[in-house]
Design a protein around this motif. Structure first.
Motif, PDB file in Angstrom:
ATOM      1  N   VAL A   1      14.444  61.163  11.719  1.00  0.00           N
ATOM      2  CA  VAL A   1      13.678  59.919  11.792  1.00  0.00           C
ATOM      3  C   VAL A   1      13.843  59.088  10.513  1.00  0.00           C
ATOM      4  O   VAL A   1      13.979  57.859  10.567  1.00  0.00           O
ATOM      5  CB  VAL A   1      12.178  60.220  12.068  1.00  0.00           C
ATOM      6  N   LEU A   2      13.850  59.738   9.376  1.00  0.00           N
ATOM      7  CA  LEU A   2      13.909  59.042   8.085  1.00  0.00           C
ATOM      8  C   LEU A   2      15.151  58.167   7.940  1.00  0.00           C
ATOM      9  O   LEU A   2      15.017  56.959   7.635  1.00  0.00           O
ATOM     10  CB  LEU A   2      13.826  60.085   6.954  1.00  0.00           C
ATOM     11  N   PRO A   3      16.344  58.652   8.199  1.00  0.00           N
ATOM     12  CA  PRO A   3      17.533  57.787   8.084  1.00  0.00           C
ATOM     13  C   PRO A   3      17.487  56.604   9.045  1.00  0.00           C
ATOM     14  O   PRO A   3      17.919  55.505   8.700  1.00  0.00           O
ATOM     15  CB  PRO A   3      18.686  58.720   8.455  1.00  0.00           C
ATOM     16  N   ILE A   4      16.914  56.812  10.246  1.00  0.00           N
ATOM     17  CA  ILE A   4      16.819  55.719  11.227  1.00  0.00           C
ATOM     18  C   ILE A   4      15.889  54.631  10.689  1.00  0.00           C
ATOM     19  O   ILE A   4      16.172  53.434  10.783  1.00  0.00           O
ATOM     20  CB  ILE A   4      16.339  56.252  12.598  1.00  0.00           C
ATOM     21  N   LEU A   5      14.752  55.036  10.094  1.00  0.00           N
ATOM     22  CA  LEU A   5      13.804  54.075   9.524  1.00  0.00           C
ATOM     23  C   LEU A   5      14.451  53.276   8.413  1.00  0.00           C
ATOM     24  O   LEU A   5      14.309  52.051   8.329  1.00  0.00           O
ATOM     25  CB  LEU A   5      12.582  54.828   8.972  1.00  0.00           C
ATOM     26  N   VAL A   6      15.173  53.972   7.548  1.00  0.00           N
ATOM     27  CA  VAL A   6      15.850  53.319   6.420  1.00  0.00           C
ATOM     28  C   VAL A   6      16.846  52.294   6.960  1.00  0.00           C
ATOM     29  O   VAL A   6      16.919  51.159   6.470  1.00  0.00           O
ATOM     30  CB  VAL A   6      16.548  54.368   5.520  1.00  0.00           C
ATOM     31  N   LEU A   7      17.583  52.666   7.984  1.00  0.00           N
ATOM     32  CA  LEU A   7      18.579  51.775   8.588  1.00  0.00           C
ATOM     33  C   LEU A   7      17.909  50.534   9.182  1.00  0.00           C
ATOM     34  O   LEU A   7      18.372  49.401   8.991  1.00  0.00           O
ATOM     35  CB  LEU A   7      19.342  52.540   9.681  1.00  0.00           C
TER      36      LEU A   7
END
Ligand code: HEM
Length: 131
Positions: free
Chosen positions: A112-118
């Motif tokens: 989830v974290l990389p998707i949010l950052v993106l």
């Protein structure tokens, strides 16, 4: 089968599951194949895969010859009695404990974290273009 034959349950079968001491249950009969370990044409290790369970399928899948079946007879130690378990009683591990949950939680967070950052980066890009 005679009444004097030794009856071997799943727990006892699983006590003999090493290269130095291996019992196999094939077709309801238990065999101590330890003396045959070094002589087995397929190697000793492969026979270990049939330990701790009903080894009938493993034995049959190879298509052993009548000679192999004849050889088997002299290793008989008794008859299998009862049910086969899923795992060897001595190596049974607890599943579904707290550790499992926390591993699952971390895995989700890691996705989830990389998707949010993106998403934030994309939004910032478009907001910059509108100025
Ligand atoms: C259940 C576990 C076993 C597995 C997975 C297994 C697997 C194999 C494999 C893969 C071969 C072929 C070797 C090759 O030519 O490259 C083989 C051959 C052979 N195995 Fe086993 N084996 C098992 C148990 C036994 C037992 C318990 C005996 C007899 C005590 C035995 C006797 C033989 C013999 C005599 C051959 C030579 C070919 C034949 O006559 O069928 N195996 N085995």
């Amino acid at each position: 089968m005679t009444s004097t034959e030794k009856k071997i349950g799943f727990e006892e079968l699983c006590k003999h599951n090493t290269l130095e001491d291996l019992w196999l249950a094939i077709d309801g009969i238990v065999y101590d194949v330890t003396p045959f370990m070094d002589d087995h044409p397929g190697g000793g290790e492969i026979m270990l895969s049939a330990a701790n369970k009903d080894g009938t399928d493993d034995f049959e899948d190879v298509g052993h010859s009548p000679h192999a079946r004849e050889l088997l007879k002299k290793f008989k130690v008794g008859v299998f009695e009862g049910e086969f378990g899923d795992e060897a009683p001595l190596t049974k591990k607890k599943k579904g404990g707290r550790d499992d949950v926390s591993i699952g939680g971390n895995a989700i967070l890691g996705m989830v974290l990389p998707i949010l950052v993106l998403l934030c980066a994309i939004m910032a890009y478009y907001m910059g273009m509108q100025r």
